[in-house]
Design a protein around this motif. Structure first.
Motif, mmCIF file in Angstrom:
data_model
loop_
_atom_site.group_PDB
_atom_site.id
_atom_site.type_symbol
_atom_site.label_atom_id
_atom_site.label_comp_id
_atom_site.label_asym_id
_atom_site.label_seq_id
_atom_site.Cartn_x
_atom_site.Cartn_y
_atom_site.Cartn_z
ATOM 1 N N ASP A 86 -60.464 -25.851 -28.355
ATOM 2 C CA ASP A 86 -61.881 -25.739 -27.972
ATOM 3 C C ASP A 86 -62.126 -26.359 -26.600
ATOM 4 O O ASP A 86 -63.262 -26.519 -26.167
ATOM 5 C CB ASP A 86 -62.796 -26.357 -29.038
ATOM 6 C CG ASP A 86 -62.507 -27.840 -29.275
ATOM 7 O OD1 ASP A 86 -61.654 -28.415 -28.555
ATOM 8 O OD2 ASP A 86 -63.140 -28.425 -30.170
ATOM 9 N N GLY A 87 -61.019 -26.727 -25.909
ATOM 10 C CA GLY A 87 -61.129 -27.279 -24.560
ATOM 11 C C GLY A 87 -59.743 -27.623 -24.047
ATOM 12 O O GLY A 87 -58.751 -27.522 -24.775
ATOM 13 N N CYS A 88 -59.670 -28.005 -22.768
ATOM 14 C CA CYS A 88 -58.385 -28.423 -22.185
ATOM 15 C C CYS A 88 -58.531 -29.798 -21.565
ATOM 16 O O CYS A 88 -59.600 -30.155 -21.066
ATOM 17 C CB CYS A 88 -57.950 -27.467 -21.069
ATOM 18 S SG CYS A 88 -57.493 -25.837 -21.631
ATOM 19 N N LEU A 89 -57.438 -30.525 -21.600
ATOM 20 C CA LEU A 89 -57.376 -31.782 -20.864
ATOM 21 C C LEU A 89 -56.287 -31.610 -19.801
ATOM 22 O O LEU A 89 -55.117 -31.429 -20.139
ATOM 23 C CB LEU A 89 -57.039 -32.936 -21.811
ATOM 24 C CG LEU A 89 -57.073 -34.297 -21.131
ATOM 25 C CD1 LEU A 89 -57.745 -35.310 -22.020
ATOM 26 C CD2 LEU A 89 -55.704 -34.788 -20.728
ATOM 27 N N ALA A 90 -56.698 -31.568 -18.534
ATOM 28 C CA ALA A 90 -55.742 -31.342 -17.443
ATOM 29 C C ALA A 90 -55.399 -32.690 -16.823
ATOM 30 O O ALA A 90 -56.250 -33.318 -16.209
ATOM 31 C CB ALA A 90 -56.364 -30.414 -16.402
ATOM 32 N N ILE A 91 -54.149 -33.115 -17.001
ATOM 33 C CA ILE A 91 -53.753 -34.439 -16.491
ATOM 34 C C ILE A 91 -52.647 -34.246 -15.443
ATOM 35 O O ILE A 91 -51.565 -33.752 -15.740
ATOM 36 C CB ILE A 91 -53.338 -35.394 -17.648
ATOM 37 C CG1 ILE A 91 -53.055 -36.789 -17.110
ATOM 38 C CG2 ILE A 91 -52.187 -34.860 -18.481
ATOM 39 C CD1 ILE A 91 -53.083 -37.884 -18.173
ATOM 40 N N GLY A 92 -52.966 -34.578 -14.183
ATOM 41 C CA GLY A 92 -51.995 -34.403 -13.107
ATOM 42 C C GLY A 92 -52.668 -34.184 -11.764
ATOM 43 O O GLY A 92 -53.835 -34.539 -11.583
ATOM 44 N N GLY A 93 -51.925 -33.560 -10.836
ATOM 45 C CA GLY A 93 -52.452 -33.306 -9.498
ATOM 46 C C GLY A 93 -53.253 -32.012 -9.433
ATOM 47 O O GLY A 93 -53.615 -31.431 -10.465
ATOM 48 N N GLY A 94 -53.492 -31.554 -8.207
ATOM 49 C CA GLY A 94 -54.301 -30.360 -8.002
ATOM 50 C C GLY A 94 -53.729 -29.138 -8.709
ATOM 51 O O GLY A 94 -54.484 -28.248 -9.116
ATOM 52 N N SER A 95 -52.407 -29.077 -8.869
ATOM 53 C CA SER A 95 -51.809 -27.916 -9.535
ATOM 54 C C SER A 95 -52.218 -27.854 -10.999
ATOM 55 O O SER A 95 -52.516 -26.777 -11.532
ATOM 56 C CB SER A 95 -50.279 -27.978 -9.431
ATOM 57 O OG SER A 95 -49.896 -27.980 -8.084
ATOM 58 N N THR A 96 -52.238 -29.000 -11.666
ATOM 59 C CA THR A 96 -52.605 -29.035 -13.080
ATOM 60 C C THR A 96 -54.109 -28.827 -13.251
ATOM 61 O O THR A 96 -54.555 -28.100 -14.149
ATOM 62 C CB THR A 96 -52.177 -30.377 -13.710
ATOM 63 O OG1 THR A 96 -50.765 -30.512 -13.533
ATOM 64 C CG2 THR A 96 -52.515 -30.430 -15.177
ATOM 65 N N VAL A 97 -54.890 -29.460 -12.375
ATOM 66 C CA VAL A 97 -56.340 -29.254 -12.432
ATOM 67 C C VAL A 97 -56.631 -27.764 -12.236
ATOM 68 O O VAL A 97 -57.468 -27.173 -12.932
ATOM 69 C CB VAL A 97 -57.062 -30.116 -11.356
ATOM 70 C CG1 VAL A 97 -58.550 -29.822 -11.344
ATOM 71 C CG2 VAL A 97 -56.811 -31.608 -11.597
ATOM 72 N N GLY A 98 -55.883 -27.141 -11.304
ATOM 73 C CA GLY A 98 -56.049 -25.708 -11.035
ATOM 74 C C GLY A 98 -55.714 -24.860 -12.256
ATOM 75 O O GLY A 98 -56.351 -23.834 -12.501
ATOM 76 N N LEU A 99 -54.731 -25.286 -13.030
ATOM 77 C CA LEU A 99 -54.371 -24.548 -14.248
ATOM 78 C C LEU A 99 -55.509 -24.637 -15.270
ATOM 79 O O LEU A 99 -55.866 -23.635 -15.908
ATOM 80 C CB LEU A 99 -53.067 -25.119 -14.831
ATOM 81 C CG LEU A 99 -52.523 -24.439 -16.075
ATOM 82 C CD1 LEU A 99 -52.216 -22.962 -15.817
ATOM 83 C CD2 LEU A 99 -51.263 -25.145 -16.582
#
Ligand code: NAD
Length: 351
Positions: A86-99
């Motif tokens: 029901d959601g994502c947690l993006a942990i990392g740099g711009g590449s992960t945030v972009g995913l």
């Protein structure tokens, strides 16, 4: 003075150890099944985040890659569907945030972002997807993270050289926000303070990457610079870096670091208020030279030649840079672009 300023709906949690608030943050947003996203290099960190979330973690997807290749985005979207996320947690740099943004773009799933570099992507509605070697970008409110958790402790492992170039990537957002067509007094305050924080913190980090005080200042600066990026329209510098990264596959943050002094040298004479703000923030009366020297002294690449570009590539870059109109404080002619690229290729401002 006239201006328009639109605040983006964004909750920020900042401070050493703030990652431990992730379960509460998920609960606050009503999320019970988060897919944790990372790059392969940050799998262990993603595992820690999953452990912190406990029952609120629906699974992990750790195949994130620079510039979000479409097939990776689609695999993450499938993983989110299969896990019933029901959601994502993006942990990392711009590449992960972009995913995380790529998943949100298609599914509308809310994203919690935990940035571990200074790229600033978490503060913007800009998404990017790469297909057949070409990167498409766009803006969509759906991709803006609902909540951003900045924990400086998670940046201590970012290698010194990556920290420096990532920090200059952030500074570039603030520089262009100061002379943006949609600049405003609040953005200018954030930009000046963001540059000051990063310029002070980066030399300390280069000497001791584990200095948590400097890591805190740098991440706060990155947040401010990212907020500037999210609030304004970028100009020539970002256009050039987008071409150099997208078409010539040069590394994102390093390209920003090398090009910034030359873009500033070209634009600041036509943007005196921006120049004055940067002189104050960098404690200098020569912003382009100070930027070039500071990054070179901290070990960053000094020239585009060092990154693999050659003069033969100029025609293609100039053609792309002139293909679509964009805002810039000075008109951009082919001749001016060639001169700028020649200087950046040689690194004429670096010591
Ligand atoms: P990145 O996310 O690719 O990270 C670089 C490498 O460092 C990766 O291998 C990553 O796993 C590793 N890493 C990240 N944090 C770390 C940490 N704390 N410790 C150890 N290793 C760590 O690089 P980036 O420069 O953050 O992001 C670049 C990407 O972000 C590009 O694709 C760029 O286009 C995009 N971007 C988008 C926006 C936007 O508004 N949409 C803004 C800025 C950047």
């Amino acid at each position: 003075m006239t201006f328009a300023y639109e605040a983006l709906p964004m909750r920020v949690l900042f401070g050493a150890g703030s990652r431990r608030q992730l379960p509460l943050e998920a609960e606050r947003l009503g999320l019970r099944r988060l897919l944790v996203l990372s790059t392969p290099g940050q799998r262990v960190l993603a595992g820690h985040a999953a452990t912190l979330l406990g029952d609120a973690c629906a699974g992990l997807f750790t195949e994130g890659r620079m510039h979000v290749p479409l097939e990776i985005a689609e695999a993450a979207r499938v993983a989110a569907r299969d896990a019933g996320a029901d959601g994502c947690l993006a942990i990392g740099g711009g590449s992960t945030v972009g995913l995380g943004k790529a998943v949100a773009l298609e599914s509308g799933l809310p994203v919690i972002s935990v940035p571990t570099t200074y790229s600033g992507s978490e503060m913007t509605t800009v998404w990017g997807l790469t297909e057949n070697g070409r990167k498409r970008t766009g803006r969509d409110r759906a991709v803006l993270p609902r909540s951003v958790v900045y924990d400086p402790e998670l940046t201590v492992g970012l290698p010194a050289d990556v920290s420096v170039t990532s920090g200059f990537n952030a500074i570039a957002h603030a520089v262009e926000a100061l002379y943006a067509p949609d600049a405003s007094p609040i953005v200018s305050l954030m930009a000046e303070e963001g540059v000051r924080s990063l310029a002070t913190a980066l030399p300390v980090i280069a000497a001791d990457p584990a200095d948590i005080g400097a890591r805190t200042d740098a991440l706060r600066g990155a947040w401010l610079c990212g907020a500037c990026l999210g609030a304004t329209t970028m100009s020539l510098h970002h256009k050039l870096c987008h071409i150099l990264g997208g078409t010539f596959d040069l590394p994102h943050a390093a390209v920003h670091t090398v090009v910034l002094p030359y873009a500033a040298a070209f634009n600041l004479p036509a943007a005196p208020a921006a120049g004055r703000a940067l002189c104050r923030a960098l404690a200098t009366d020569d912003v382009p030279k100070r930027l070039a020297r500071a990054s070179a002294e901290l070990g960053a690449p000094r020239s585009l030649a060092e990154l693999g570009l050659t003069e033969r590539d100029f025609d293609e870059i100039i053609a792309q840079a002139q293909a679509g109109p964009y805002a810039n404080p000075r008109p951009v002619t082919a001749q001016a672009l060639r001169a700028l690229l020649t200087d950046a290729l040689k690194g004429t401002l670096a010591p």
